[in-house]
Design a protein around this motif. Sequence first.
Motif, short mmCIF file in Angstrom:
data_model
loop_
_atom_site.label_atom_id
_atom_site.label_comp_id
_atom_site.label_asym_id
_atom_site.label_seq_id
_atom_site.Cartn_x
_atom_site.Cartn_y
_atom_site.Cartn_z
N UNK A 1 0.85 -1.17 0.00
CA UNK A 1 0.00 0.00 0.00
C UNK A 1 0.90 1.24 0.00
N UNK A 2 0.47 2.28 -0.66
CA UNK A 2 1.30 3.48 -0.80
C UNK A 2 0.44 4.74 -0.68
N UNK A 3 1.01 5.72 -0.02
CA UNK A 3 0.43 7.05 0.04
C UNK A 3 1.54 8.06 -0.24
N UNK A 4 1.21 9.07 -1.03
CA UNK A 4 2.15 10.16 -1.21
C UNK A 4 1.60 11.40 -0.52
N UNK A 5 2.33 11.85 0.49
CA UNK A 5 2.02 13.10 1.18
C UNK A 5 3.35 13.77 1.46
N UNK A 6 3.80 14.59 0.57
CA UNK A 6 5.10 15.27 0.63
C UNK A 6 6.27 14.28 0.46
N UNK A 7 6.02 13.02 0.76
CA UNK A 7 7.00 11.97 0.51
C UNK A 7 6.24 10.65 0.42
N UNK A 8 6.95 9.59 0.10
CA UNK A 8 6.32 8.27 -0.03
C UNK A 8 6.18 7.59 1.32
N UNK A 9 5.02 7.02 1.55
CA UNK A 9 4.78 6.18 2.71
C UNK A 9 4.35 4.81 2.22
N UNK A 10 4.86 3.75 2.90
CA UNK A 10 4.60 2.38 2.47
C UNK A 10 4.02 1.55 3.60
N UNK A 11 3.11 0.66 3.24
CA UNK A 11 2.64 -0.33 4.19
C UNK A 11 3.65 -1.45 4.31
N UNK A 12 3.33 -2.43 5.12
CA UNK A 12 4.28 -3.49 5.44
C UNK A 12 4.39 -4.55 4.36
N UNK A 13 3.51 -4.53 3.39
CA UNK A 13 3.56 -5.53 2.33
C UNK A 13 2.75 -6.76 2.69
N UNK A 14 2.05 -7.27 1.69
CA UNK A 14 1.27 -8.49 1.90
C UNK A 14 1.49 -9.41 0.70
N UNK A 15 1.71 -10.68 0.97
CA UNK A 15 2.05 -11.63 -0.09
C UNK A 15 0.81 -12.10 -0.83
N UNK A 16 0.88 -12.06 -2.13
CA UNK A 16 -0.15 -12.65 -3.00
C UNK A 16 0.54 -13.71 -3.84
N UNK A 17 0.05 -14.93 -3.73
CA UNK A 17 0.60 -16.03 -4.50
C UNK A 17 -0.50 -16.67 -5.33
N UNK A 18 -0.27 -16.75 -6.63
CA UNK A 18 -1.25 -17.34 -7.54
C UNK A 18 -0.64 -18.59 -8.14
N UNK A 19 -1.27 -19.70 -7.88
CA UNK A 19 -0.76 -20.98 -8.38
C UNK A 19 -1.41 -21.32 -9.72
N UNK A 20 -0.65 -22.00 -10.53
CA UNK A 20 -1.16 -22.35 -11.88
C UNK A 20 -1.90 -23.68 -11.86
#
Length: 113
Positions: free
Chosen positions: A94-113
């Motif tokens: 997740x990302x927000x720009x407010x005078x600089x970049x802010x980031x969330x902690x990240x979440x894994x998405x895995x798609x199997x075939x």
Amino acid sequence: VQLQASGGGLVQAGGSLRLSCAASGSISSSNLMGWYRQAPGKERVLVARISSIRSATYTDSVKGRFTISRDYAKNTVSLQMNSLRPEDTAVYYCHVYRFKDYWGQGTQVTVSS
């Protein structure tokens, strides 16, 4: 500014997932919010973002499959991902720009075939 992401997980190709992100702190409706992703060994790239006037931008590979939405009152942004493909596998930020970049902690998405 703090971002807390949720959602993600493991899904088969063709399936769906929904990511959500809640922003706290000095966020206003004028700030850009969005989602980036980073696959193993690759750079972090934009997936989708949404502006203060609900104008959404998507990377070409997700157009027609992903939908970004935003609750301006609650400062949340969501990403509905349909028709997932193995190449969508990545850590999503997740990302927000407010005078600089802010980031969330990240979440894994895995798609199997």
